[in-house]
Each structure stands twice: as C-alpha cells, then as structure tokens.
Write a protein that holds these residues in place. Structure first.
Motif, PDB file in Angstrom:
ATOM      1  N   GLN A   1      13.173   3.838  -9.269  1.00 56.99           N
ATOM      2  CA  GLN A   1      13.960   5.028  -9.612  1.00 56.99           C
ATOM      3  C   GLN A   1      14.145   5.946  -8.400  1.00 56.99           C
ATOM      4  OE1 GLN A   1      11.778   6.628 -12.924  1.00 56.99           O
ATOM      5  NE2 GLN A   1      12.267   4.883 -14.239  1.00 56.99           N
ATOM      6  N   LYS A   2      13.160   5.983  -7.523  1.00 58.62           N
ATOM      7  CA  LYS A   2      13.289   6.799  -6.308  1.00 58.62           C
ATOM      8  C   LYS A   2      14.429   6.269  -5.429  1.00 58.62           C
ATOM      9  CE  LYS A   2       8.374   8.022  -6.250  1.00 58.62           C
ATOM     10  NZ  LYS A   2       7.086   7.945  -5.518  1.00 58.62           N
ATOM     11  N   ILE A   3      14.524   4.955  -5.332  1.00 58.82           N
ATOM     12  CA  ILE A   3      15.616   4.356  -4.554  1.00 58.82           C
ATOM     13  C   ILE A   3      16.951   4.624  -5.233  1.00 58.82           C
ATOM     14  CG2 ILE A   3      16.594   2.176  -3.702  1.00 58.82           C
ATOM     15  CD1 ILE A   3      13.727   1.143  -3.439  1.00 58.82           C
ATOM     16  N   GLU A   4      17.001   4.414  -6.536  1.00 53.25           N
ATOM     17  CA  GLU A   4      18.249   4.614  -7.272  1.00 53.25           C
ATOM     18  C   GLU A   4      18.731   6.060  -7.199  1.00 53.25           C
ATOM     19  OE1 GLU A   4      17.951   1.261 -10.832  1.00 53.25           O
ATOM     20  OE2 GLU A   4      16.989   3.213 -11.108  1.00 53.25           O
ATOM     21  N   SER A   5      17.811   7.000  -7.021  1.00 53.59           N
ATOM     22  CA  SER A   5      18.194   8.414  -6.964  1.00 53.59           C
ATOM     23  C   SER A   5      19.114   8.711  -5.788  1.00 53.59           C
ATOM     24  CB  SER A   5      16.948   9.303  -6.875  1.00 53.59           C
ATOM     25  OG  SER A   5      16.345   9.222  -5.589  1.00 53.59           O
ATOM     26  N   THR A   6      19.114   7.826  -4.780  1.00 53.67           N
ATOM     27  CA  THR A   6      19.976   8.011  -3.611  1.00 53.67           C
ATOM     28  C   THR A   6      21.325   7.325  -3.792  1.00 53.67           C
ATOM     29  OG1 THR A   6      19.279   6.002  -2.439  1.00 53.67           O
ATOM     30  CG2 THR A   6      17.894   7.967  -2.172  1.00 53.67           C
ATOM     31  N   GLY A   7      21.481   6.600  -4.908  1.00 56.65           N
ATOM     32  CA  GLY A   7      22.699   5.834  -5.141  1.00 56.65           C
ATOM     33  C   GLY A   7      22.603   4.400  -4.657  1.00 56.65           C
ATOM     34  N   ASN A   8      21.469   4.043  -4.074  1.00 57.60           N
ATOM     35  CA  ASN A   8      21.270   2.691  -3.558  1.00 57.60           C
ATOM     36  C   ASN A   8      20.772   1.787  -4.681  1.00 57.60           C
ATOM     37  OD1 ASN A   8      20.544   0.356  -2.185  1.00 57.60           O
ATOM     38  ND2 ASN A   8      19.620   1.440  -0.464  1.00 57.60           N
ATOM     39  N   LYS A   9      21.508   0.702  -4.942  1.00 53.02           N
ATOM     40  CA  LYS A   9      21.108  -0.263  -5.964  1.00 53.02           C
ATOM     41  C   LYS A   9      20.772  -1.620  -5.340  1.00 53.02           C
ATOM     42  CE  LYS A   9      21.930   2.669  -9.333  1.00 53.02           C
ATOM     43  NZ  LYS A   9      22.983   2.440 -10.333  1.00 53.02           N
TER      44      LYS A   9
ATOM     45  N   ALA B   1      14.244   5.099   3.427  1.00 46.68           N
ATOM     46  CA  ALA B   1      14.761   3.728   3.521  1.00 46.68           C
ATOM     47  C   ALA B   1      15.984   3.555   2.635  1.00 46.68           C
ATOM     48  CB  ALA B   1      13.672   2.739   3.129  1.00 46.68           C
ATOM     49  N   ALA B   2      15.921   4.086   1.424  1.00 43.80           N
ATOM     50  CA  ALA B   2      17.027   3.946   0.477  1.00 43.80           C
ATOM     51  C   ALA B   2      18.305   4.598   0.988  1.00 43.80           C
ATOM     52  CB  ALA B   2      16.631   4.545  -0.870  1.00 43.80           C
ATOM     53  N   LYS B   3      18.169   5.726   1.675  1.00 42.92           N
ATOM     54  CA  LYS B   3      19.343   6.462   2.157  1.00 42.92           C
ATOM     55  C   LYS B   3      20.174   5.667   3.160  1.00 42.92           C
ATOM     56  CE  LYS B   3      17.602  11.186   1.525  1.00 42.92           C
ATOM     57  NZ  LYS B   3      17.095  12.391   2.237  1.00 42.92           N
ATOM     58  N   THR B   4      19.587   4.651   3.782  1.00 43.31           N
ATOM     59  CA  THR B   4      20.344   3.842   4.745  1.00 43.31           C
ATOM     60  C   THR B   4      21.381   2.969   4.050  1.00 43.31           C
ATOM     61  OG1 THR B   4      18.826   1.946   4.653  1.00 43.31           O
ATOM     62  CG2 THR B   4      18.313   3.709   6.251  1.00 43.31           C
ATOM     63  N   GLY B   5      21.198   2.747   2.737  1.00 44.76           N
ATOM     64  CA  GLY B   5      22.073   1.830   2.013  1.00 44.76           C
ATOM     65  C   GLY B   5      21.682   0.384   2.182  1.00 44.76           C
TER      66      GLY B   5
ATOM     67  N   TYR C   1       0.818  -1.213   0.000  1.00 43.20           N
ATOM     68  CA  TYR C   1       0.000   0.000   0.000  1.00 43.20           C
ATOM     69  C   TYR C   1       0.856   1.270   0.000  1.00 43.20           C
ATOM     70  CZ  TYR C   1      -4.274  -2.640   1.072  1.00 43.20           C
ATOM     71  OH  TYR C   1      -5.343  -3.496   1.025  1.00 43.20           O
ATOM     72  N   LEU C   2       2.106   1.158   0.442  1.00 44.90           N
ATOM     73  CA  LEU C   2       2.952   2.340   0.637  1.00 44.90           C
ATOM     74  C   LEU C   2       4.066   2.465  -0.392  1.00 44.90           C
ATOM     75  CD1 LEU C   2       3.327   2.174   4.535  1.00 44.90           C
ATOM     76  CD2 LEU C   2       1.663   3.483   3.199  1.00 44.90           C
ATOM     77  N   CYS C   3       4.046   1.629  -1.425  1.00 47.61           N
ATOM     78  CA  CYS C   3       5.199   1.582  -2.330  1.00 47.61           C
ATOM     79  C   CYS C   3       5.423   2.876  -3.109  1.00 47.61           C
ATOM     80  CB  CYS C   3       5.094   0.400  -3.281  1.00 47.61           C
ATOM     81  SG  CYS C   3       3.785   0.543  -4.525  1.00 47.61           S
ATOM     82  N   MET C   4       4.405   3.752  -3.188  1.00 38.86           N
ATOM     83  CA  MET C   4       4.574   5.014  -3.896  1.00 38.86           C
ATOM     84  C   MET C   4       4.801   6.194  -2.947  1.00 38.86           C
ATOM     85  SD  MET C   4       4.674   4.502  -7.114  1.00 38.86           S
ATOM     86  CE  MET C   4       4.398   6.125  -7.815  1.00 38.86           C
ATOM     87  N   GLN C   5       4.968   5.918  -1.664  1.00 38.39           N
ATOM     88  CA  GLN C   5       5.187   6.989  -0.689  1.00 38.39           C
ATOM     89  C   GLN C   5       6.646   7.447  -0.762  1.00 38.39           C
ATOM     90  OE1 GLN C   5       1.818   7.473  -0.316  1.00 38.39           O
ATOM     91  NE2 GLN C   5       2.440   8.254   1.682  1.00 38.39           N
ATOM     92  N   THR C   6       6.874   8.539  -1.439  1.00 38.34           N
ATOM     93  CA  THR C   6       8.233   8.989  -1.744  1.00 38.34           C
ATOM     94  C   THR C   6       9.094   9.177  -0.505  1.00 38.34           C
ATOM     95  OG1 THR C   6       7.458  10.070  -3.766  1.00 38.34           O
ATOM     96  CG2 THR C   6       9.581  10.792  -2.879  1.00 38.34           C
ATOM     97  N   THR C   7       8.581   9.862   0.498  1.00 36.82           N
ATOM     98  CA  THR C   7       9.394  10.143   1.686  1.00 36.82           C
ATOM     99  C   THR C   7       9.842   8.862   2.365  1.00 36.82           C
ATOM    100  OG1 THR C   7       8.194  12.215   2.025  1.00 36.82           O
ATOM    101  CG2 THR C   7       9.466  11.380   3.883  1.00 36.82           C
TER     102      THR C   7
END
Length: 277
Positions: free
Chosen positions: A152-160, A127-131, A116-122
């Motif tokens: 793409q939102k996750i990748e924008s932080t450099g997290n792959k 989460a992505a910023k943690t690596g 339900y939350l997969c499009m919640q950008t913040t």
C-alpha cells in the motif's frame, strides 16, 4: 482475484511463463560477474526461461564488520551496466538507503527492498516514486498477509509495478521456515510472487562461508513446493564456485547445477498453470 502483469522488459511477470531471478549474492570481480551472465544466457536460451540478472552492490546486513559487503554503489552499478549491455538482461539489485535510490534507478530495472527493510517507509516510498519495479522481500518477522502494508505504501505513489518475494521466517531462531501458505497470502495482493529458494536454506547466526551455514539438500523439495503453490518466478542465487563466494557461500547454487535444478521445476510449473486454468 485477477493477477496483475508486471512488465520487466520483455518478461511478463504474473503471466503463465515461469521466470528466473539469478546471479551471485553480492557483486564480486568483473570476470566472475560476466562468467555467470554468460552461463545464465545459455541456460535461458536452452530452457526457454526468461532471466533477470541479480547481484547486490552492497550487503549491509552481514553479521560481522569484517565480512565482505560488496564493491559499493558506483563500481557495482558500473559492472551491472556492463552485464546489461553485453547480455541484455533486465537487472535487479538491493537498495538500503534512500540516498541510493536515484542513481540505482538509472541503471537497474528492479529496485529490491531487503527483507529486513521492507517496513521502512522512507526507503519504500522513495523507491516507488521512481516508477521502477519494486521487489519487496518478505520480512522474516512479518505475517504474510501484513505484506499488504508495504504494498500500500508503494501504491500510494501511483506505482503499481510491484513484485513480492517469499524467503521464509525465522520465528526468532536461526533456521528459516518456509510455509507455502505465505505464497497464497501474498498472492492475494494481486501482484506476482517469487520464491527465493536459496535464501530459504540459510542458517542464520552461522557464517555463510561455513558449510553448515546452509542446507542445500532441501533446495529441490523447497523449489517444488514453491512452484506447486503457484509462484510466478524463482529466485536462485548462483555462483561458479560457491565455496569461494564472498557472501552466502553455503547457500548459493553451483552454476553447473542450475540447469538440472530448473528442469523439473519448469515442467511442474507448466502442469500447475494447466491445473489453475
């Protein structure tokens, strides 16, 4: 497209070996959690299938405020940490709010974004910023190709370090419908894809404790369909006594049946990998 390998401890998600995400839907008492972990350890060693231990410290999408939502973050993470220390499993749990990310990332290996939350950008970006590895569950409301947007939102932080999990569509109705094309489409992101077979049999709008709130008879055929479609991992919630489970009682698999359920799927996956090559 070459598939990215995501390292979950010693597990190489996206490589040729099928892996399993399993555990009770929601964290219950410590004895139950450890009992499940012990059984999963035995199955992992016997069937040579790597296991990620999954259980949620909070279920914030229950259909009634009167239903059990979990023990909360502090107690839940304490129990998960004990499971990891005693059995060595990588851990996965849900996060619902950005404020939960930091503490959870200190304990678990995979931060799961609920469907339900997969499009919640913040939430996704925090989460992505943690690596850490982020497991994006496919929203019941999204076309599978649109899962590229939260990726793409996750990748924008450099997290792959990304995994995508299919769990079916509702189309605005209570039945979940699984379309194997979704597995193909999400695989086009290049990231490993997991099939959440137990959530795919839930009947929404019916209390999960009601026996009619799930359709377990479809688990074997859906499991085979997912493996044949090329998934990298299976997501199977399991419980020692599903009828007494505090969440998703009608859809979790009985721990005593898990080994028998997995055996043909492991064999089919080995055939699928050979065919793919």
């Amino acid at each position: 497209m070459s598939k990215k390998i995501v390292n979950i401890g010693d597990i190489k998600a996206g490589a040729d070996k099928l892996f399993l995400i399993s555990g009770p839907c929601v964290i219950e008492d410590e004895i139950t959690m450890m009992k499940v972990a012990e059984k999963l350890k035995q199955i992992s060693e016997k069937l040579d299938i790597p296991v990620v231990y999954k259980s949620s410290f909070m279920k914030d999408n229950r259909s009634s405020v009167n239903y059990y939502m979990g023990p909360g973050m502090d107690e839940g993470l304490r129990i998960l940490q004990k499971v990891k220390e005693q059995f060595g499993f990588p851990l996965l749990t849900d996060i619902h709010y950005p404020s939960q990310v930091k503490a959870t990332a200190e304990v678990v290996d995979i931060l799961q974004i609920p469907a339900y939350l997969c499009m919640q950008t913040t939430l996704v970006v925090e989460a992505a910023k943690t690596g850490k590895i982020v497991n994006l569950k496919h929203g019941q409301f999204l076309a599978p190709e649109n899962m590229s947007k939260p990726v793409q939102k996750i990748e924008s932080t450099g997290n792959k370090n990304i995994i995508l999990t299919e769990r079916g569509y509702t189309f605005g109705y209570n039945d979940m419908v699984v379309d194997p094309r979704a597995i193909y489409e999400m695989g086009q992101t290049g990231y490993p894809v997991v099939f959440d077979v137990t959530h795919a049999i839930r009947k929404y709008g019916i209390p999960s404790a009601d026996p009619s709130g799930g359709a377990r008879q479809y688990l074997p055929v859906l499991g085979r369909a997912g493996v044949a479609a090329g998934v990298d991992g299976l997501f199977v919630e399991a419980h020692p006594c599903p009828s007494e489970a505090l969440c998703d009682a009608a859809s979790q698999l009985d721990m005593s049946q898990l080994e028998e359920f997995l055996l043909p799927l492991i064999e089919m996956h080995e055939v699928e990998v050979k065919y793919r090559k």
